[in-house]
Design a protein around this motif. Structure first.
Motif, short mmCIF file in Angstrom:
data_model
loop_
_atom_site.label_atom_id
_atom_site.label_comp_id
_atom_site.label_asym_id
_atom_site.label_seq_id
_atom_site.Cartn_x
_atom_site.Cartn_y
_atom_site.Cartn_z
N GLY A 157 0.81 -1.22 0.00
CA GLY A 157 0.00 0.00 0.00
C GLY A 157 0.84 1.26 0.00
N GLY A 158 2.07 1.17 0.51
CA GLY A 158 2.97 2.31 0.42
C GLY A 158 3.35 2.60 -1.03
N TRP A 159 3.61 1.54 -1.79
CA TRP A 159 3.85 1.70 -3.23
C TRP A 159 2.62 2.27 -3.90
N GLN A 160 1.44 1.74 -3.55
CA GLN A 160 0.20 2.26 -4.12
C GLN A 160 0.01 3.74 -3.78
N ALA A 161 0.37 4.13 -2.55
CA ALA A 161 0.24 5.53 -2.17
C ALA A 161 1.14 6.43 -3.01
N LEU A 162 2.35 5.95 -3.31
CA LEU A 162 3.26 6.74 -4.14
C LEU A 162 2.76 6.82 -5.58
N LEU A 163 2.19 5.72 -6.10
CA LEU A 163 1.59 5.77 -7.43
C LEU A 163 0.39 6.72 -7.45
N LEU A 164 -0.38 6.70 -6.38
CA LEU A 164 -1.52 7.60 -6.26
C LEU A 164 -1.05 9.06 -6.25
N ALA A 165 0.02 9.32 -5.51
CA ALA A 165 0.55 10.68 -5.45
C ALA A 165 1.04 11.15 -6.82
N ARG A 166 1.54 10.21 -7.60
CA ARG A 166 1.99 10.56 -8.95
C ARG A 166 0.81 10.81 -9.88
N ALA A 167 -0.28 10.07 -9.67
CA ALA A 167 -1.45 10.18 -10.56
C ALA A 167 -2.40 11.31 -10.16
N ARG A 168 -2.50 11.59 -8.88
CA ARG A 168 -3.45 12.59 -8.38
C ARG A 168 -2.76 13.56 -7.41
N PRO A 169 -1.67 14.20 -7.81
CA PRO A 169 -0.92 15.05 -6.87
C PRO A 169 -1.75 16.18 -6.29
N GLU A 170 -2.69 16.67 -7.07
CA GLU A 170 -3.50 17.81 -6.61
C GLU A 170 -4.46 17.42 -5.49
N ARG A 171 -4.67 16.13 -5.28
CA ARG A 171 -5.60 15.67 -4.24
C ARG A 171 -4.91 15.38 -2.90
N ILE A 172 -3.58 15.28 -2.91
CA ILE A 172 -2.87 14.77 -1.74
C ILE A 172 -2.54 15.90 -0.77
N ALA A 173 -3.06 15.79 0.45
CA ALA A 173 -2.74 16.75 1.51
C ALA A 173 -1.48 16.36 2.25
N GLY A 174 -1.13 15.11 2.21
CA GLY A 174 0.03 14.58 2.90
C GLY A 174 -0.02 13.07 2.80
N LEU A 175 1.02 12.41 3.28
CA LEU A 175 1.15 10.98 3.08
C LEU A 175 1.84 10.34 4.29
N VAL A 176 1.31 9.17 4.68
CA VAL A 176 1.95 8.36 5.73
C VAL A 176 2.20 6.98 5.16
N THR A 177 3.41 6.45 5.33
CA THR A 177 3.69 5.08 4.91
C THR A 177 4.12 4.25 6.11
N ILE A 178 3.79 2.97 6.06
CA ILE A 178 4.14 2.01 7.10
C ILE A 178 4.84 0.85 6.42
N ALA A 179 6.15 0.70 6.64
CA ALA A 179 6.92 -0.36 5.98
C ALA A 179 6.67 -0.35 4.47
N ALA A 180 6.77 0.83 3.88
CA ALA A 180 6.49 0.97 2.45
C ALA A 180 7.40 0.05 1.63
N ALA A 181 6.81 -0.54 0.60
CA ALA A 181 7.54 -1.51 -0.24
C ALA A 181 7.50 -1.13 -1.70
N PRO A 182 7.97 0.07 -2.07
CA PRO A 182 7.98 0.43 -3.48
C PRO A 182 8.90 -0.48 -4.28
N ASP A 183 8.48 -0.82 -5.49
CA ASP A 183 9.30 -1.56 -6.45
C ASP A 183 9.66 -2.97 -5.99
N PHE A 184 8.89 -3.54 -5.04
CA PHE A 184 9.29 -4.83 -4.47
C PHE A 184 9.24 -5.97 -5.47
#
Length: 249
Positions: free
Chosen positions: A103-130
Motif C-alpha cells: 500500500g505504500g507503493w500504491q500511495a506513491l503511485l496515487l501521489a503521482r497520478a493525483r498530486p492535486e488531491r494529496i494533503a500529505g502521506l503516511v507510509t508504514i513499511a512501504a515496499a515500493p518496487d518490491f
C-alpha cells in the motif's frame, strides 16, 4: 458493524469498502499485498477517525478480502486502477493516504497520478518496487525459468499461505517502478519502519527517503518492530504520524 458497500469499476471489478463521513482531509487506508481492510491497522485507524470526526475510507483491492477476482490474476497496475477508482468515486477534496507495505507503493503511485488531491502521506513499511527489487532480484535461475515457462512461482510467507507470483505481476511491476525516476512529493510525508521487519528492510525505507523530492519528509525507525507494525506502540505511532501530517499540511 454494518456490512461492506460495493463499487463497480470501469474495469469490471467489484470493490468492497467502508466509508466514514467527516471532516477532511479524507484519511484513506491502503493495505498490503494479500491483506484486507479488516486488518488491525485499518480498523484501528477507522475507530480513531470516527472518534475525532475525521472522514475515512478503507477498501479491498480486487482479489483481496471481499472484493471480486482472484489474487493470482492481479498485479500492481490493477490495484493502482482500483485505488484510483475508489479515490475518484468515494472521496471528495483533499486526501491523506496511509499506505502499508504494498500500500505504500500504491500511495506513491496515487501521489503521482493525483498530486492535486494529496494533503500529505503516511507510509508504514512501504515496499515500493518490491516486485523487481525483492522478488525478481531474489529469484534463482530455476525460479526465473519457471516464471518464463510456467508463468508463476510460489514464495513462502511468514504470515500466511505461500504467495503465487505471476510473470504478469513481475512484468507489470516494471511499468510502475517509482524509485528509478524523479518522485516529487510536494507535501508532508511521514514514513514508519520497524527494524525487525523481515519483509521490508530499513535499506528500502532509507532508499525511499533519499530518492524522493520532498520538502518535509521524515522517517521513524522503530527498534524491534516487525512487518505487522500493529502492537499498541506502533498503532500510537501511526496515529501520531497522521496527526503530524494533518498539522503540517
Amino acid at each position: 458493524m454494518a456490512g461492506a458497500e460495493y463499487l463497480d469499476t470501469a474495469q469490471g471489478r467489484r470493490l468492497a469498502y467502508h466509508s466514514t463521513p467527516g471532516k477532511g482531509p479524507v484519511v484513506v487506508f491502503l493495505g498490503g499485498l494479500k491483506s484486507d481492510m479488516e486488518g488491525t491497522k485499518a480498523l484501528h485507524l477507522e475507530a480513531w477517525a470516527q472518534a475525532r470526526g475525521q472522514a475515512f475510507l478503507r477498501f479491498d483491492y480486487s482479489g483481496h478480502g471481499e472484493s471480486s477476482g482472484r489474487f493470482e490474476d492481479g498485479c500492481i497496475g490493477d490495484w493502482h486502477e482500483d485505488t484510483l477508482a475508489a479515490i475518484d468515486a468515494l472521496t471528495e477534496g483533499p486526501i491523506l493516504p496511509v499506505g502499508s507495505s504494498m500500500g505504500g507503493w500504491q500511495a506513491l503511485l496515487l501521489a503521482r497520478a493525483r498530486p492535486e488531491r494529496i494533503a500529505g502521506l503516511v507510509t508504514i513499511a512501504a515496499a515500493p518496487d518490491f516486485t523487481e527489487d525483492s522478488y525478481w532480484a531474489g529469484f534463482s535461475d530455476a525460479q526465473k525459468r519457471q516464471l518464463e515457462e510456467v508463468g508463476q512461482v510460489e514464495l513462502p510467507s511468514d504470515y500466511m499461505e505461500p504467495y503465487v507470483i505471476t510473470r504478469r505481476m513481475i512484468e507489470d511491476g516494471r511499468d510502475r517502478l517509482v524509485l528509478r525516476a524523479p518522485l516529487p512529493l510536494p507535501f508532508p510525508v511521514r514514513c514508519l519502519q520497524g527494524t525487525a521487519d523481515s519483509a521490508v528492510s530499513t535499506d528500502t525505507a532509507l532508499r525511499l527517503l533519499e530518492h524522493a523530492d520532498c520538502p518535509d519528509m521524515r522517517l521513524t525507525l522503530v527498534k524491534s518492530a516487525d512487518h505487522r507494525f500493529s502492537d499498541g506502540l506502533c498503532l500510537a505511532l501511526i496515529e501520531a504520524a497522521v496527526l503530524d501530517v494533518l498539522g503540517a499540511g
